[in-house]
Design an enzyme around this catalytic site. Structure first.
Site, short mmCIF file in Angstrom:
data_model
loop_
_atom_site.label_atom_id
_atom_site.label_comp_id
_atom_site.label_asym_id
_atom_site.label_seq_id
_atom_site.Cartn_x
_atom_site.Cartn_y
_atom_site.Cartn_z
CG ASP A 48 -7.05 11.03 34.24
OD1 ASP A 48 -7.75 10.46 35.09
OD2 ASP A 48 -5.86 11.27 34.42
CG HIS B 128 -8.96 6.87 33.76
ND1 HIS B 128 -7.77 7.27 34.31
CD2 HIS B 128 -8.65 6.33 32.55
CE1 HIS B 128 -6.77 7.00 33.47
NE2 HIS B 128 -7.28 6.43 32.39
#
Ligand code: NAG
Length: 367
Positions: free
Chosen positions: A202, A224
């Site tokens: 993430d 991410h």
């Protein structure tokens, strides 16, 4: 005249009766090797070593340190399995120094929790929450296999993290370790993160609320990207200002830089944010994505200016893309939502689709 050893014993008894903590080099330094001894040591010792303990399931290792205390962590610290929100570790204190000795790690045993569903699915504990102040420092800390979000810096002030290693790479396969954010920063100011490696699934860093945040020397992979995610609180407390990301590397990640505002929360602003010297490779979706249309966890295509973004300066970005569906630069601004951005020296290579700048184009950049 009493013999010396009797005098020393007498002095020690007097000190313990009077409870003077300041000049007692004897009582003030403690080593803890079992969980049940942690609470009393934390409340009485200014020089504390914790070595290789196992924290029982469902409990938080609470390190509410004395002002100015130094804590050394040794060996592997483990946690019993329980499906709960955590955090597994909470550190509080002013002017504290927390140092990982060579070979130290917190092992979150994430694989037992990972179901690929992150915030949904099984309830998973957050790993470590940091709420320190007054010039506190955390050095050489290794986190292995976070069950859920790794580091939450929440209500902290004047705190520096140096030389961290956050390794959740075991969750890479099929993104099993979903929502294992590296560093989440909220309601905090004067925070430095200097030199860290994050391998996760993430955001490498996600800033929700805070000011005067300086992040340098990060190497991120599998996740991410370097993110701001602002506007989730109801009310007006969604403010991020004076943030710098510098000299960072982002590899094999969905995004490099991602700034998103939430249209379904409260109001606030993003002001004075700098990204400079960011080297990216293997970027699959966006090299730079700034979107003012997030709601309910996804893009809506309907931007709002409840969190205007003023002063977003990006320079010296190099990126290579992977796959063929990467959009190097994507901007979606609401009317009046974006102003005074200066971008320079942004380059990318590989296969990609055309850029999309809707509602705003930064000065110095042609979309
Ligand atoms: C942001 O930085 C500016 C310029 O250094 C300073 O005047 C301002 O007070 C800072 N903002 C916050 C919220 O600390």
């Amino acid at each position: 005249m009493l013999p010396l050893n009797v005098l020393v014993t007498f002095a020690a008894i007097a000190t313990s009766i009077l409870g003077s903590p300041t000049n007692s080099s004897v009582d003030d330094s403690c080593t803890v090797t079992s969980y049940d001894k942690v609470a009393s040591a934390v409340s009485s010792c200014s020089k504390l070593t914790i070595n290789g303990i196992t924290v029982p399931a469902g409990e938080t290792l609470t390190l509410n340190l004395k002002s100015g205390a130094s804590l050394t962590l040794e060996g592997t610290i483990k946690f019993g399995y329980q499906e709960w929100k955590g955090p597994l570790i909470l550190v509080k204190g002013s002017k504290v120094t927390v140092t990982g000795a060579s070979g130290f790690k917190f092992d979150g045993d994430g694989a037992k929790y990972w179901d690929g569903k992150g915030d949904k699915g099984k309830v998973k504990p957050k790993f470590i929450r940091i709420q320190t102040t007054g010039g506190s420092v955390f050095k050489n800390i290794n986190l292995l296999n976070c069950p859920h979000q790794c580091v939450s810096i929440n209500s902290a002030d004047s705190t520096t993290l140096q030389n961290w290693d956050v390794d959740v790479s075991a969750g890479d396969k099929d993104e099993l370790g979903h929502n294992t954010d590296g560093f989440d920063i909220s309601s905090s100011k004067n925070i430095n993160i200097e030199t860290a490696t994050v391998k996760n699934q993430d955001d490498c860093v996600a800033i929700n609320q805070g000011s005067n945040i300086y992040i340098s020397g990060l190497t991120c992979s599998g996740g991410h990207g370097l993110s701001l995610s602002v506007g989730q609180n109801s009310g007006s407390d969604n403010t991020v200002s004076n943030v710098t990301f510098t000299d960072c590397t982002v590899k094999d990640s969905r995004n490099g830089i991602h700034v998103k505002t939430h249209t379904d929360g409260g109001t606030g602003y993003i002001k004075n944010v700098v990204y400079k010297n960011i080297k990216m490779s293997g970027i699959s979706r966006y090299v730079i994505n700034v979107q003012e249309d997030y709601a309910g966890g996804s893009s809506t295509g309907k931007p709002k200016n409840n969190i205007p973004i003023t002063g977003l300066d990006i320079s010296d970005v190099t990126a290579s893309t992977t796959g063929s569906s990467c959009v190097p630069v994507y901007i979606l601004c609401a009317s009046g939502g974006c102003s005074s951005w200066t971008w320079s020296k942004i380059s990318y290579s590989g296969k990609y689709k055309s850029n999309d700048c809707t509602g705003y184009t930064p000065s110095g950049f042609s979309c």
